[in-house]
Scaffold this motif. Structure first.
Motif, short mmCIF file in Angstrom:
data_model
loop_
_atom_site.label_atom_id
_atom_site.label_comp_id
_atom_site.label_asym_id
_atom_site.label_seq_id
_atom_site.Cartn_x
_atom_site.Cartn_y
_atom_site.Cartn_z
N LEU A 26 24.78 13.40 28.68
CA LEU A 26 25.53 12.17 28.42
C LEU A 26 26.97 12.47 28.01
CD1 LEU A 26 22.77 10.09 26.65
CD2 LEU A 26 23.69 9.74 28.95
N ASP A 27 27.17 13.54 27.24
CA ASP A 27 28.53 13.96 26.88
C ASP A 27 29.31 14.36 28.13
OD1 ASP A 27 28.13 13.53 24.19
OD2 ASP A 27 27.74 15.65 23.73
N TRP A 29 28.78 13.30 31.16
CA TRP A 29 29.07 12.07 31.91
C TRP A 29 30.30 11.38 31.32
CZ3 TRP A 29 28.94 6.97 30.14
CH2 TRP A 29 29.18 6.02 31.13
N GLU A 30 30.36 11.30 29.98
CA GLU A 30 31.50 10.65 29.33
C GLU A 30 32.80 11.39 29.66
OE1 GLU A 30 32.83 9.08 24.92
OE2 GLU A 30 31.33 10.66 25.08
N GLU A 31 32.75 12.71 29.63
CA GLU A 31 33.94 13.49 29.94
C GLU A 31 34.38 13.29 31.38
OE1 GLU A 31 32.98 17.50 28.87
OE2 GLU A 31 32.72 16.98 26.77
N GLN A 33 34.08 10.62 33.07
CA GLN A 33 34.70 9.31 33.16
C GLN A 33 36.18 9.39 32.79
OE1 GLN A 33 32.97 6.57 34.45
NE2 GLN A 33 31.65 8.33 34.86
N GLU A 55 29.23 11.09 38.74
CA GLU A 55 28.41 9.99 38.23
C GLU A 55 27.11 9.86 39.01
OE1 GLU A 55 29.05 5.54 36.54
OE2 GLU A 55 30.29 6.13 38.22
#
Length: 75
Positions: A26-27, A29-31, A33, A55
């Protein structure tokens, strides 16, 4: 913490993310983005096909993990 190998021929992204814990995934994925937003500003400078569909890959891995958890005995 997970690592991303730039030599994608030997370590495809799909294989790399399988070794990440859920919170690390999840981290990551956030990065991605943040990076995607930054690249959107210079998109004309990036060769076509020059970026990975992070993604899509990450969401597919999360869906697979969720499905596997529901199939585990005792859940």
């Amino acid at each position: 913490m997970g690592r991303f190998y730039l030599d994608a021929e030997h370590f495809p992204l799909e294989d790399q993310i399988k070794g990440l814990a859920d919170d690390e995934l999840l981290d990551f994925w956030e990065e991605t983005q943040f990076v995607e937003r930054a690249l959107a500003d210079v998109e004309d400078q990036i060769p076509e096909g020059g970026h990975v569909e992070y993604e899509r890959v990450i969401l597919r891995e999360l869906m697979l993990r969720t499905c596997l958890r529901t199939l585990e005995p005792g859940r």
